[in-house]
Write a protein that holds these residues in place. Sequence first.
Motif, PDB file in Angstrom:
ATOM      1  N   MET A   1      -2.778   4.914  -3.043  1.00 54.50           N
ATOM      2  CA  MET A   1      -4.020   5.465  -2.504  1.00 54.50           C
ATOM      3  C   MET A   1      -3.696   6.684  -1.648  1.00 54.50           C
ATOM      4  N   THR A   2      -4.694   7.502  -1.448  1.00 52.13           N
ATOM      5  CA  THR A   2      -4.524   8.667  -0.596  1.00 52.13           C
ATOM      6  C   THR A   2      -5.029   8.352   0.810  1.00 52.13           C
TER       7      THR A   2
ATOM      8  N   CYS B   1       0.793   5.163   0.155  1.00 55.76           N
ATOM      9  CA  CYS B   1      -0.030   6.344   0.427  1.00 55.76           C
ATOM     10  C   CYS B   1       0.709   7.596  -0.052  1.00 55.76           C
TER      11      CYS B   1
ATOM     12  N   TRP C   1       0.867  -1.171   0.000  1.00 56.68           N
ATOM     13  CA  TRP C   1       0.000   0.000   0.000  1.00 56.68           C
ATOM     14  C   TRP C   1       0.911   1.230   0.000  1.00 56.68           C
TER      15      TRP C   1
ATOM     16  N   MET D   1      -8.634   1.134  -5.868  1.00 53.41           N
ATOM     17  CA  MET D   1      -7.425   0.687  -6.559  1.00 53.41           C
ATOM     18  C   MET D   1      -7.072  -0.760  -6.235  1.00 53.41           C
TER      19      MET D   1
ATOM     20  N   PHE E   1     -11.420   1.781  -1.420  1.00 53.88           N
ATOM     21  CA  PHE E   1     -10.244   1.070  -1.919  1.00 53.88           C
ATOM     22  C   PHE E   1     -10.444   0.670  -3.374  1.00 53.88           C
TER      23      PHE E   1
ATOM     24  N   ALA F   1      -8.788   8.719   1.024  1.00 54.09           N
ATOM     25  CA  ALA F   1      -9.558   7.586   0.512  1.00 54.09           C
ATOM     26  C   ALA F   1      -9.581   6.440   1.515  1.00 54.09           C
TER      27      ALA F   1
END
Length: 408
Positions: free
Chosen positions: A193-194, A155, A153, A205, A203, A197
């Motif tokens: 991902m941000t 960010c 992940w 993505m 999620f 989000a």
Amino acid sequence: MKLTPKIFSRDKKAAVPPAQDDNTVRFDPQEENRLVQNLKVFQEYNERKKAFLYHLLPGRKKVVFDLVPVLIHAQAAELLSCVDDCRLSPYGVFGFEFGPETKAAFREAFPGKDLAGLRLPTPSNSSPPIKSISLIGSLGSVAQGAKSDFDYWVCYEPSVFGEQRFENFINKLKEIERWAENFAGAEVHFFPMTAEAVRANDFGMVDSESAGTAQGKLLKEEFYRTMTLAAGQTPLWWIMPPGIGDDDYVRLRDIAAGSGLIGRNGLIDLGNVYEVSDQEFYGAAIWQINKVIGSPFKSVLKLALLEEYLFGRSRKGLLCHELKTRLQSGGEEAATLDPYILMLDRASDYFLATERLSELDLLRRSMFIKAGVNIELADYRRGDLSRKKQIMLANVKKWQWNHRVVDQ
């Protein structure tokens, strides 16, 4: 009902420093100190997990683990074939520094290249675009195997991207995935991902793994429970007491932000996990049934946990809270806590309580096969076993399996 552990209850006799001005954050220093201690607990746990993960990696996959954050942190146009995308993509990971193993890994992966010659973010850039890089899943647990995927992940800060630069960034990540496959046969997947989000449990993505927002809270629970922080900011959730509601989460978030002992820049707020609806549990169970063919043993474990969540009479709560409770409580067990063994134990207790012994046997066999440990008769008497084999042997003994059962 909101759970607030006693260690965070306000002590009426505690002296609260007087406000210096209207902007001063007022809080109980005992709460601040507990947050500081919780951060230390997570950092120690994460370091142990990284060491265990690294020990289990075969050959060149160790190099992949060492260099993935480096390739994201550096511009990397000198190293990857997507030269234009590397030059145009944002780069730089919060707080990232080369470790002692970086030079050796770099020489093996990129012979003839100069690590010192890489283009890096300027020291004056106090807010790099990549905030946090974490692995999610079996890596760092007894379920880690030689073929386990690297699921990251990533960010990022959206304000410095824009549509074109984000496309460049995605292409760079895809090239890193190709490099890992070609160099080490490592299956690497990036999910950018941000933080916003993730806080919203969106999620999109990661649809291939989670069905997007349909299972958002459960995916976040799994992330917190299995994550290994590879680089960047620590999720704020990990310094919170376990099981707190959203109101207390916000209150303690403000304490962390105003603390000179913690510093808000080292933390990333990915949101709380408190309650999960029954509908989301059912949706996750259906999704796991679809994945049984590809990952049968992992799916058996996850389905058993989901059933316990739904129908367990004890209603013990989310497993990520149990993991954090046991870590923050300290004691000898904190050094060997394993997210997959916790999942196994929770589901096993449920099957024992409901007298479903055939399902219990299937669960145990699935965990044993997933762990991929070869236990021999002599291992029952040895004291110099690896940590993974020690953990699985302890469970085999608890299940009263002799070597004939293990060899089946």
